[in-house]
Write an enzyme that holds these catalytic residues in place. Structure first.
Site, PDB file in Angstrom:
ATOM      1  N   LYS A 152       0.870  -1.184   0.000  1.00 45.57           N
ATOM      2  CA  LYS A 152       0.000   0.000   0.000  1.00 45.57           C
ATOM      3  C   LYS A 152       0.906   1.232   0.000  1.00 45.57           C
ATOM      4  O   LYS A 152       1.143   1.858   1.035  1.00 45.57           O
ATOM      5  CB  LYS A 152      -0.952  -0.039   1.199  1.00 45.57           C
ATOM      6  CG  LYS A 152      -2.183   0.822   0.996  1.00 45.57           C
ATOM      7  CD  LYS A 152      -3.291   0.445   1.944  1.00 45.57           C
ATOM      8  CE  LYS A 152      -4.376   1.489   2.022  1.00 45.57           C
ATOM      9  NZ  LYS A 152      -5.098   1.766   0.795  1.00 45.57           N
TER      10      LYS A 152
HETATM   11  N1  PXG Z   1      -7.679  -1.726  -3.234  1.00 43.76           N
HETATM   12  C1  PXG Z   1      -6.983  -0.570  -3.215  1.00 43.76           C
HETATM   13  C2  PXG Z   1      -6.118  -0.223  -4.367  1.00 43.76           C
HETATM   14  C3  PXG Z   1      -7.099   0.285  -2.105  1.00 43.76           C
HETATM   15  O1  PXG Z   1      -6.406   1.429  -2.075  1.00 43.76           O
HETATM   16  C4  PXG Z   1      -8.633  -1.297  -1.096  1.00 43.76           C
HETATM   17  C5  PXG Z   1      -8.465  -2.098  -2.206  1.00 43.76           C
HETATM   18  C6  PXG Z   1      -9.468  -1.776   0.036  1.00 43.76           C
HETATM   19  O2  PXG Z   1      -8.651  -2.160   1.127  1.00 43.76           O
HETATM   20  P1  PXG Z   1      -9.152  -2.084   2.636  1.00 43.76           P
HETATM   21  O3  PXG Z   1      -8.046  -2.677   3.424  1.00 43.76           O
HETATM   22  O4  PXG Z   1      -9.371  -0.619   2.938  1.00 43.76           O
HETATM   23  O5  PXG Z   1     -10.403  -2.852   2.721  1.00 43.76           O
HETATM   24  C7  PXG Z   1      -7.928  -0.090  -1.020  1.00 43.76           C
HETATM   25  C8  PXG Z   1      -8.084   0.796   0.155  1.00 43.76           C
HETATM   26  C9  PXG Z   1      -9.357   6.724  -0.553  1.00 43.76           C
HETATM   27  C10 PXG Z   1      -9.194   5.500   0.244  1.00 43.76           C
HETATM   28  O6  PXG Z   1      -9.085   7.791   0.013  1.00 43.76           O
HETATM   29  C11 PXG Z   1      -8.609   4.381  -0.312  1.00 43.76           C
HETATM   30  C12 PXG Z   1      -8.482   3.220   0.438  1.00 43.76           C
HETATM   31  C13 PXG Z   1      -8.938   3.187   1.701  1.00 43.76           C
HETATM   32  C14 PXG Z   1      -9.510   4.317   2.248  1.00 43.76           C
HETATM   33  C15 PXG Z   1      -9.643   5.493   1.519  1.00 43.76           C
HETATM   34  O7  PXG Z   1      -9.777   6.661  -1.713  1.00 43.76           O
HETATM   35  N2  PXG Z   1      -7.906   2.149  -0.168  1.00 43.76           N
END
Ligand code: PXG
Length: 293
Positions: A152
């Site tokens: 990430k």
């Molecule tokens: N794929 C990607 C590429 C992400 O960035 C998820 C899946 C979901 O992962 P989690 O662990 O959160 O279930 C993410 C998570 C935003 C934002 O500001 C992005 C994420 C989380 C919170 C806010 O767009 N990414």
């Protein structure tokens, strides 16, 4: 509105006071990692899972976080506590730190640690009731041998280019394929389809971030007696699904009702999705690391 921002050991309550140096490699090169975490009902949901992923991302990019996991846990809890918020969003960022105007990470002697506790709303409220219209993006998800999507990282241009495509055609979210043409994920959420009462989501080796919400939904579904498969999906499987939904910390669970102009199922959030959402709401209210007691 309450807000608290930790930067390298100091807590700030105003955005404009929480600053970093313009020579920080997080800014100059996207060299760093992050986590997005939610607070529900005064509890930090899946904090240890997020910290594990943060330290794993750090290890992959050979970044040594100046706090150990237990110190980081305390800093996160303290940041939330200072906001007084019971429903909140935490953005935890660790950058390579301040260096010079060259890529060399060895010149960054001290990683910058930032913890923002604020609020977030990713999609309009009505989209949770009516569902999203999505499109397939031409921008492919990064290949795992260039920038592995399981890290990430602060390097989100791959996803942002897909988001730009999505908005250019008037859709609300974009589906990204991997370099072999299989469905990987949405721009910042994981994807699930439901067919004949069975859930399928692509496995991590399809070039996606293994979301913590995704894993929570898999556990919830299995606990409710659903069969859940981690299997490759084509975009055709999305068109032919009975139901489709996205998961992410920011998005939570959100239904998809149309993909590339094809209606999914009956074009409404499906019954299996609604059951999953109800259970998710229950567990987020009761589980997690308590901030105020
Ligand atoms: N794929 C990607 C590429 C992400 O960035 C998820 C899946 C979901 O992962 P989690 O662990 O959160 O279930 C993410 C998570 C935003 C934002 O500001 C992005 C994420 C989380 C919170 C806010 O767009 N990414």
């Amino acid at each position: 509105m309450s807000l608290c921002i930790y930067v390298d050991g100091k807590f700030h309550t105003k955005r404009e006071d929480a600053t970093v140096c313009v020579y920080d490699h997080g800014l100059l090169y996207g060299d760093g990692i992050f986590e997005g975490i939610r607070v529900y009902n005064g509890r930090v949901f899946k904090l240890d899972e997020h910290l594990t992923r943060l330290y794993e991302s750090a290890k992959s990019i050979m970044l040594t976080i100046p706090l150990n996991a237990s110190e980081m846990r305390s800093a996160v809890v303290e940041t939330v506590k200072r906001t007084g918020l019971k429903e909140a969003y935490i953005r935890l960022v660790v950058t390579r730190g301040v260096g010079d105007l060259g890529l060399d990470p060895r010149k960054c002697s001290k990683p910058t640690v930032i913890i923002i506790c604020d609020q977030i709303a990713l999609y309009a409220k009505e989209k949770y009731e009516k569902g999203l219209r999505v499109v397939t993006c031409s921008t492919r998800r990064n290949r795992p041998d260039s920038l592995n999507s399981e890290i990430k990282s602060l390097n989100y241009l791959n996803n942002i280019l897909a988001k730009i495509e999505t908005f250019r055609v008037g859709a609300e979210e974009g589906i990204m394929l991997n370099d072999s043409g299989y469905v990987s994920e949405a721009t910042a959420d994981n994807i699930f389809v439901v067919k004949h009462g069975r859930l399928t989501t692509p496995p991590a080796f399809m070039g996606l971030l293994e979301g913590i919400t995704r894993n929570t939904v898999i556990d919830i579904a299995r606990g409710m007696g659903y069969k859940v498969l981690e299997m490759p999906l084509s975009i055709n499987d999305v068109y032919a699904a009975d139901e489709c939904f996205l998961t992410g910390t920011g998005a939570e669970l959100i239904p998809v009702i149309e993909s590339d102009g094809r209606q999914i199922g009956d074009g409404k959030p499906g019954p299996n999705f609604l059951r999953m959402l109800e259970r998710y709401r229950e567990i987020t209210r009761t589980e997690g690391v308590s901030v105020y007691s």
